[in-house]
Design a protein around this motif. Structure first.
Motif, PDB file in Angstrom:
ATOM      1  N   ASN A 160     -23.326   1.128  16.216  1.00 35.86           N
ATOM      2  CA  ASN A 160     -23.704   2.453  16.066  1.00 35.86           C
ATOM      3  C   ASN A 160     -23.576   3.360  17.231  1.00 35.86           C
ATOM      4  N   GLY A 161     -23.483   4.639  17.067  1.00 35.70           N
ATOM      5  CA  GLY A 161     -23.341   5.616  18.195  1.00 35.70           C
ATOM      6  C   GLY A 161     -24.351   5.298  19.336  1.00 35.70           C
ATOM      7  N   ASP A 162     -25.731   5.203  19.125  1.00 41.95           N
ATOM      8  CA  ASP A 162     -26.611   5.044  20.048  1.00 41.95           C
ATOM      9  C   ASP A 162     -26.376   3.473  20.854  1.00 41.95           C
ATOM     10  N   ARG A 163     -25.905   2.484  20.217  1.00 42.25           N
ATOM     11  CA  ARG A 163     -25.831   1.302  20.897  1.00 42.25           C
ATOM     12  C   ARG A 163     -24.421   1.623  21.453  1.00 42.25           C
ATOM     13  N   MET A 164     -23.409   2.208  21.147  1.00 42.24           N
ATOM     14  CA  MET A 164     -22.316   2.203  21.665  1.00 42.24           C
ATOM     15  C   MET A 164     -22.587   3.136  23.222  1.00 42.24           C
ATOM     16  N   LYS A 165     -23.493   3.889  23.263  1.00 45.74           N
ATOM     17  CA  LYS A 165     -23.689   4.667  24.218  1.00 45.74           C
ATOM     18  C   LYS A 165     -24.415   3.682  25.482  1.00 45.74           C
ATOM     19  N   ARG A 166     -25.353   2.914  24.865  1.00 45.00           N
ATOM     20  CA  ARG A 166     -25.924   1.918  25.701  1.00 45.00           C
ATOM     21  C   ARG A 166     -25.064   1.015  26.368  1.00 45.00           C
ATOM     22  N   ILE A 167     -24.059   0.489  25.552  1.00 48.49           N
ATOM     23  CA  ILE A 167     -23.191  -0.544  26.134  1.00 48.49           C
ATOM     24  C   ILE A 167     -22.099   0.182  26.874  1.00 48.49           C
ATOM     25  N   ASP A 168     -21.795   1.361  26.795  1.00 51.08           N
ATOM     26  CA  ASP A 168     -21.158   2.079  27.734  1.00 51.08           C
ATOM     27  C   ASP A 168     -21.626   2.514  29.224  1.00 51.08           C
ATOM     28  N   GLU A 169     -22.860   2.570  28.771  1.00 51.84           N
ATOM     29  CA  GLU A 169     -23.689   2.969  30.370  1.00 51.84           C
ATOM     30  C   GLU A 169     -23.834   1.522  31.134  1.00 51.84           C
ATOM     31  N   LEU A 170     -24.047   0.312  30.304  1.00 53.40           N
ATOM     32  CA  LEU A 170     -24.279  -0.785  31.166  1.00 53.40           C
ATOM     33  C   LEU A 170     -22.753  -1.318  31.455  1.00 53.40           C
ATOM     34  N   GLY A 171     -21.948  -1.221  30.876  1.00 54.90           N
ATOM     35  CA  GLY A 171     -20.670  -2.036  31.177  1.00 54.90           C
ATOM     36  C   GLY A 171     -19.648  -1.362  32.257  1.00 54.90           C
ATOM     37  N   GLU A 172     -18.908  -2.168  32.848  1.00 54.32           N
ATOM     38  CA  GLU A 172     -17.996  -1.509  34.007  1.00 54.32           C
ATOM     39  C   GLU A 172     -16.855  -1.993  33.690  1.00 54.32           C
ATOM     40  N   GLY A 173     -15.625  -1.609  34.246  1.00 52.81           N
ATOM     41  CA  GLY A 173     -14.338  -1.881  34.106  1.00 52.81           C
ATOM     42  C   GLY A 173     -13.727  -1.452  32.729  1.00 52.81           C
ATOM     43  N   PHE A 174     -13.851  -1.761  31.715  1.00 57.70           N
ATOM     44  CA  PHE A 174     -13.477  -1.373  30.620  1.00 57.70           C
ATOM     45  C   PHE A 174     -14.536  -1.705  29.263  1.00 57.70           C
ATOM     46  N   LEU A 175     -14.298  -1.033  28.367  1.00 62.21           N
ATOM     47  CA  LEU A 175     -15.042  -1.824  27.124  1.00 62.21           C
ATOM     48  C   LEU A 175     -13.923  -2.291  26.116  1.00 62.21           C
ATOM     49  N   TYR A 176     -14.249  -3.781  25.605  1.00 64.94           N
ATOM     50  CA  TYR A 176     -13.447  -4.161  24.547  1.00 64.94           C
ATOM     51  C   TYR A 176     -13.879  -3.824  23.339  1.00 64.94           C
ATOM     52  N   ALA A 177     -13.199  -3.109  22.589  1.00 62.21           N
ATOM     53  CA  ALA A 177     -13.604  -2.554  21.371  1.00 62.21           C
ATOM     54  C   ALA A 177     -12.682  -3.715  20.222  1.00 62.21           C
ATOM     55  N   LEU A 178     -13.244  -4.418  19.447  1.00 59.82           N
ATOM     56  CA  LEU A 178     -12.726  -5.092  18.444  1.00 59.82           C
ATOM     57  C   LEU A 178     -12.057  -4.089  17.527  1.00 59.82           C
ATOM     58  N   SER A 179     -10.760  -4.555  17.004  1.00 57.55           N
ATOM     59  CA  SER A 179     -10.162  -3.690  16.073  1.00 57.55           C
ATOM     60  C   SER A 179     -10.629  -3.601  14.596  1.00 57.55           C
ATOM     61  N   GLY A 180     -11.476  -4.697  14.339  1.00 54.57           N
ATOM     62  CA  GLY A 180     -12.035  -5.099  13.107  1.00 54.57           C
ATOM     63  C   GLY A 180     -13.337  -6.114  12.948  1.00 54.57           C
ATOM     64  N   ASN A 181     -13.589  -6.818  12.067  1.00 50.35           N
ATOM     65  CA  ASN A 181     -14.628  -7.697  12.009  1.00 50.35           C
ATOM     66  C   ASN A 181     -14.311  -9.101  11.705  1.00 50.35           C
ATOM     67  N   SER A 182     -12.902  -9.359  11.905  1.00 51.22           N
ATOM     68  CA  SER A 182     -12.537 -10.693  11.463  1.00 51.22           C
ATOM     69  C   SER A 182     -12.224 -11.564  12.834  1.00 51.22           C
ATOM     70  N   THR A 183     -12.081 -12.791  12.871  1.00 49.73           N
ATOM     71  CA  THR A 183     -11.909 -13.418  14.115  1.00 49.73           C
ATOM     72  C   THR A 183     -10.417 -13.236  14.645  1.00 49.73           C
ATOM     73  N   THR A 184     -10.469 -13.735  16.069  1.00 55.40           N
ATOM     74  CA  THR A 184      -8.987 -13.752  16.327  1.00 55.40           C
ATOM     75  C   THR A 184      -7.999 -14.307  15.643  1.00 55.40           C
ATOM     76  N   GLY A 185      -6.519 -13.798  15.518  1.00 51.90           N
ATOM     77  CA  GLY A 185      -5.604 -14.311  14.912  1.00 51.90           C
ATOM     78  C   GLY A 185      -5.411 -14.137  13.537  1.00 51.90           C
ATOM     79  N   SER A 186      -6.599 -13.422  12.908  1.00 49.56           N
ATOM     80  CA  SER A 186      -6.562 -13.513  11.476  1.00 49.56           C
ATOM     81  C   SER A 186      -5.256 -12.554  10.804  1.00 49.56           C
ATOM     82  N   THR A 187      -5.157 -12.427   9.560  1.00 49.09           N
ATOM     83  CA  THR A 187      -4.127 -11.705   8.979  1.00 49.09           C
ATOM     84  C   THR A 187      -4.600 -10.138   8.667  1.00 49.09           C
TER      85      THR A 187
END
Length: 258
Positions: A160-187
């Motif tokens: 959600n928006g509030d958690r995005m804000k907190r993650i952004d404040e604590l992170g550095e370099g870049f944020l890794y945004a998952l394209s969806g909810n699946s595991t890597t390499g799914s269809t």
């Protein structure tokens, strides 16, 4: 915010061009291939590299990357060997390197020692998807800071928006945004979550945002670039390594990707 002064990730994201990153598993398909792969990726137009720390119980990865973890462990890959390999090649390549893995092997190695070895070897960022933000703030942030190591965190369609804000404040370099909810390499296709991607595009982040999971082709990268500052190709690249590292085949894949 900017606690790392010599970090290569800080430098590459100063330019406005969209970034392309490649993920591969350390010690796959052969124990010593990590060096050759880093060298080849550094010669290409790849902007930074994610190296997976092999672990038998990885929860986010799909079949392709899980199999690469299994083979790498059978090959004898360890955290210490990985650090030695990165440190050895650092005199030849300057491409930014991010390590990605589970907390368990890092904790077993010793978190403070792990961060110190990252610094010694020339690692720029660390992504541990199962590291809770509260624990990072309370226990581990100081070791990242002391070792010029960028803490990289993930966001997903459920963030959600509030958690995005907190993650952004604590992170550095870049944020890794998952394209969806699946595991890597799914269809799944990265366009399946257009509302979420638009939300990413509209959000005013402090850090650059790089989209990962299920990005396989140049078209996927171009699509991701509409919403983010870059894209990460993982399982599709690891697939090209199955059966043994072939430099020409790998170069051809990268040329098609760019």
């Amino acid at each position: 915010m900017e606690t790392f002064k010599k970090n290569r990730l800080k430098t590459i994201f100063k330019s406005p061009e969209k970034k392309v990153s490649i993920y591969f598993t350390a010690g796959y398909p052969a124990l010593t291939d990590t060096l050759d792969l880093l060298s080849l990726l550094a010669e290409s137009k790849v902007d930074f590299v994610e190296i997976g720390i092999p672990f038998s119980d990885s929860v986010m990865d799909g079949e392709v990357i899980l199999e690469s973890h299994k083979v790498a462990l059978e090959n004898g890959m360890t955290i210490e060997i990985l650090f030695d390999q990165i440190q050895k090649i650092r005199a030849q390549v300057s491409i930014p390197v991010v390590l990605m893995g589970s907390m368990n092997p890092v904790y077993q190695y010793g978190f403070e020692k792990f961060c110190q070895r990252c610094h010694e070897a020339g690692v720029d960022g660390l992504l541990l998807p199962d590291l809770p933000l509260d624990e990072y703030e309370k226990y581990y942030r100081v070791w990242y800071q002391q070792n010029d190591l960028a803490p990289i965190f993930m966001i997903s369609p459920q963030t959600n928006g509030d958690r995005m804000k907190r993650i952004d404040e604590l992170g550095e370099g870049f944020l890794y945004a998952l394209s969806g909810n699946s595991t890597t390499g799914s269809t799944s296709e990265i366009g399946d979550n257009s509302e979420y991607l638009q939300r990413l595009s509209n959000h005013k982040f402090i850090n650059p945002v790089v989209l990962g999971f299920n990005i396989k082709t140049k078209d996927d990268i171009l699509f991701a670039n509409q919403f983010a500052d870059g894209a990460i190709v993982g399982s599709a690249f690891v697939k090209t390594l199955k059966g043994g590292f072939n430099k020409e085949r790998t170069k051809h894949f990268l040329e098609q990707l760019m």
